[in-house]
Design a protein around this motif. Structure first.
Motif: not given
Length: 249
Positions: A112-124, A67-74
């Motif tokens: 651009e700030a270096g964060l891991q990002v997930k989205t519900d689709g790309t483009g349109a 629990s102390l070594h988990q990444p913050l997530g996205f």
């Protein structure tokens, strides 16, 4: 002196010695009995009690705590409605398309700030709500974008629907958009408690996400300002999410 960790109780190297001290309060009478019967030499009594504490402290440092070594997530950023559900419409403008553009802009600044990002689709592409909700699990923060609509063409303002625990974040996000678009804040300085929302319980909020209403698509002036400045507003939202994510480290 500067403390490097405020919540020291999370470490086993702290918990185990405290537990050991408690147990020794129970064990010391028994150890004295062992000394009296010459089972333990009297000169070793202190070594036994002290050794227990040292061992427990060492064990606490060596014992791996996942629990102390988990990444913050996205960071999850999603667009309301979907390609098959336009949401609110004003002439040629569809809510689902406007918020998809906004999602893409926010995601751009986050990456651009270096964060891991997930989205519900790309483009349109704008996936349905069921897909967006699944992205919340494992994220450090999740925000979905919508636009309001009302019968009154004068209705205006920005709000974020969220659980009480996310009140401050909701207010910060709403203010960022309101300042960028020249709009006003609705609700409690931009926060709407889900229990007071006209929409009732929302699946996205119930799962731990926040829903931002970026303005009223039914208000011609607010719609025009959104179209002209949404990149500026998206950058402001991204900055809030970056600060929030960094604070979790």
């Amino acid at each position: 002196m500067k403390f490097i960790e405020q919540n020291a109780w999370q470490f086993l190297s702290v918990k185990l010695p405290v537990l050991g001290a408690f147990l020794l309060l129970v064990l010391i009478p028994g150890l004295q009995w062992a000394v009296d019967f010459k089972l333990i030499p009297v000169e070793y009594h202190a070594y036994v009690t002290g050794g227990v504490m040292v061992f427990l402290s060492w064990l606490g440092k060596k014992w791996y705590q996942p629990s102390l070594h988990q990444p913050l997530g996205f960071v999850a950023v999603t667009a309301g409605h979907s390609n098959s559900d336009p949401g609110a419409v004003n002439g040629k403008y569809k809510e689902s398309e406007l918020v998809t553009n906004f999602r893409n802009a926010v995601a751009h600044y986050l990456r651009e700030a270096g964060l891991q990002v997930k989205t519900d689709g790309t483009g349109a592409k704008n996936d349905p709500l069921s897909a967006a909700v699944k992205l919340i699990q494992g994220s450090s923060v999740a925000v979905e974008f919508h636009m309001n609509a009302a019968a009154s063409k004068q209705a205006n303002g920005v709000e974020t629907i969220a659980l009480p625990r996310d009140k401050k974040l909701a207010q910060d996000l709403s203010k960022a958009v309101a300042d960028a678009l020249g709009s006003r804040l609705r609700g409690d300085n931009g926060w709407i408690d889900q229990s007071k929302s006209a929409r009732g319980r929302l699946a996205y909020v119930n799962a731990g996400g926040l829903i931002m209403e970026l303005g009223f698509i039914s208000n011609e002036d607010e719609l025009a300002r959104f179209n002209a400045r949404y990149w500026l507003a998206a950058k402001a939202v991204a900055n809030i999410l970056i600060k929030y994510n960094n604070a979790l480290k």
